[in-house]
Write a protein that holds these residues in place. Structure first.
Motif, short mmCIF file in Angstrom:
data_model
loop_
_atom_site.label_atom_id
_atom_site.label_comp_id
_atom_site.label_asym_id
_atom_site.label_seq_id
_atom_site.Cartn_x
_atom_site.Cartn_y
_atom_site.Cartn_z
N MET A 58 -9.54 10.08 3.60
CA MET A 58 -9.97 10.55 4.91
C MET A 58 -11.47 10.46 5.15
O MET A 58 -11.94 10.70 6.26
CB MET A 58 -9.53 12.00 5.13
CG MET A 58 -8.01 12.17 5.16
SD MET A 58 -7.18 11.09 6.37
CE MET A 58 -7.84 11.74 7.90
N CYS A 59 -12.26 10.10 4.13
CA CYS A 59 -13.72 10.00 4.29
C CYS A 59 -14.16 8.54 4.26
O CYS A 59 -13.54 7.70 3.61
CB CYS A 59 -14.44 10.78 3.18
SG CYS A 59 -14.27 12.57 3.32
N HIS A 60 -15.27 8.27 4.93
CA HIS A 60 -15.80 6.91 4.98
C HIS A 60 -16.13 6.37 3.59
O HIS A 60 -16.05 5.16 3.36
CB HIS A 60 -17.06 6.87 5.85
CG HIS A 60 -16.78 6.82 7.32
ND1 HIS A 60 -16.51 5.66 7.99
CD2 HIS A 60 -16.70 7.81 8.26
CE1 HIS A 60 -16.30 5.91 9.27
NE2 HIS A 60 -16.40 7.20 9.46
N GLY A 61 -16.49 7.24 2.67
CA GLY A 61 -16.86 6.79 1.34
C GLY A 61 -15.71 6.41 0.44
O GLY A 61 -15.92 5.91 -0.67
N ALA A 102 0.82 -1.21 0.00
CA ALA A 102 0.00 0.00 0.00
C ALA A 102 0.85 1.26 0.00
O ALA A 102 1.88 1.35 0.69
CB ALA A 102 -0.92 0.00 1.21
N ALA A 103 0.41 2.25 -0.77
CA ALA A 103 1.05 3.57 -0.75
C ALA A 103 0.60 4.33 0.49
O ALA A 103 -0.48 4.07 1.03
CB ALA A 103 0.67 4.34 -2.01
N PRO A 104 1.40 5.28 0.98
CA PRO A 104 0.98 6.08 2.14
C PRO A 104 -0.31 6.85 1.83
O PRO A 104 -0.52 7.31 0.70
CB PRO A 104 2.16 7.03 2.35
CG PRO A 104 3.31 6.38 1.66
CD PRO A 104 2.74 5.62 0.51
N MET A 105 -1.15 6.97 2.84
CA MET A 105 -2.39 7.74 2.67
C MET A 105 -2.12 9.23 2.85
O MET A 105 -1.21 9.63 3.59
CB MET A 105 -3.45 7.25 3.65
CG MET A 105 -3.99 5.88 3.30
SD MET A 105 -5.47 5.45 4.23
CE MET A 105 -5.94 3.93 3.41
N ASP A 106 -2.94 10.03 2.17
CA ASP A 106 -2.79 11.49 2.17
C ASP A 106 -3.84 12.11 3.08
O ASP A 106 -5.03 12.05 2.77
CB ASP A 106 -2.94 12.02 0.75
CG ASP A 106 -2.79 13.52 0.65
OD1 ASP A 106 -2.59 14.19 1.69
OD2 ASP A 106 -2.88 14.04 -0.49
N PRO A 107 -3.45 12.73 4.20
CA PRO A 107 -4.45 13.31 5.11
C PRO A 107 -5.20 14.49 4.54
O PRO A 107 -6.18 14.94 5.13
CB PRO A 107 -3.61 13.71 6.33
CG PRO A 107 -2.24 13.90 5.81
CD PRO A 107 -2.07 12.90 4.71
#
Length: 278
Positions: free
Chosen positions: A252-255, A241-246
């Protein structure tokens, strides 16, 4: 054992998962979709082609049913007119036909996308306000409110299952929290059918994941106890997995991806295009 269950969306991916288990719960299973046919019918299963936007067609398949398991709809973001007919008018015809035929309960495939714009940092329960991320999610909001209305004014019970990521196995970092296994899908639908009384109820459609981002305690009376956990797949997934972007709503959203897909454009196509390009 129930006399008759109707399953809409029988030709879809999740409808196909449910056909055999539902057939084992009733004397007569009627499955329906817009497709010409489905294969491998159970001995007590009858297939009836029907367009959910037609109340007359839905009335015919609903006659004599004890319960309806409603999975029929466009399962993706789509242009407004398509969503309107399939997912919104189609929801109305199902609940209206259920009321006219004195069907006891509608078990409905709702979606996380009804509340998809809530931040993932909010650990939300089933009382979280509607916050759709797409026309698709907006249609789920409509159907949930329709279910509430038909319980309050007409006594038709409903269980609205806000399904997250239902696959055979989780395949991305988001799914470590959102995964719903096929086995747990069957357990959830079974609980929604077998619970003695439900009124209007919302339940999150997730497995027993360590990283689950929602609280199902208000629906515990249904007896839904998921058994699968995405954490067993975490080493494989996180290694790739690539790092997530805040700063990215998709992360950052449930969808998830539907939080950024343009209104009216296919979220599934966007995800597939990224996979091809990676």
């Amino acid at each position: 054992m129930l006399n008759k269950i109707v399953l809409t969306g029988a030709a879809g991916k999740l409808g196909g998962v449910l056909r055999k288990p539902l057939a084992e719960m009733c004397r007569e299973l009627v499955t329906t979709d817009i497709a010409d046919s489905v294969a491998d019918l159970s001995p007590n299963e009858t297939y009836a082609q029907a367009d959910l936007s037609s109340l007359d067609q839905v009335m015919r398949v609903m006659d004599g049913a004890d319960m309806v398991v409603h999975f029929g709809a466009i399962g993706d973001e789509a242009p407004w007119d398509d969503i309107l007919q399939s997912n919104i008018v189609g929801a109305y015809t199902v609940w209206e036909a259920a009321y006219r035929h004195k069907v006891r309960r509608v078990v409905y495939a709702s979606s996380i996308h009804a509340v998809g714009m809530h931040p993932k940092t909010d650990f939300i329960d089933t009382t979280a306000r509607h916050r759709p991320d797409t026309y698709y999610g907006l249609a789920k909001c409509f159907a949930e409110d329709l279910a509430s209305l038909y319980w309050d004014k007409r006594g038709v019970e409903s269980v609205c299952m806000r399904i997250y990521s239902c696959e055979e196995k989780p395949n991305n970092a988001r799914a470590l929290g959102t995964w719903l296994s096929h086995g747990d899908l069957i357990r959830m639908v079974t609980a929604a059918i077998e619970t003695p009384t439900t009124g209007f109820t919302v339940v999150w459609g997730v497995s027993d994941n360590d990283r689950v981002p929602v609280d199902n305690s208000r629906a515990s009376f249904l007896g839904y106890r998921p058994q699968d956990n995405a954490e067993t797949h975490a080493p494989r997934i996180l290694a790739q997995a690539a790092p997530m972007d805040p700063q990215n709503p998709e992360d950052m959203c449930h969808g998830g991806p539907f939080a950024v897909v343009p209104l009216g454009e296919s979220g599934v196509a966007m995800i597939k295009a990224r996979s091809v390009g990676s």
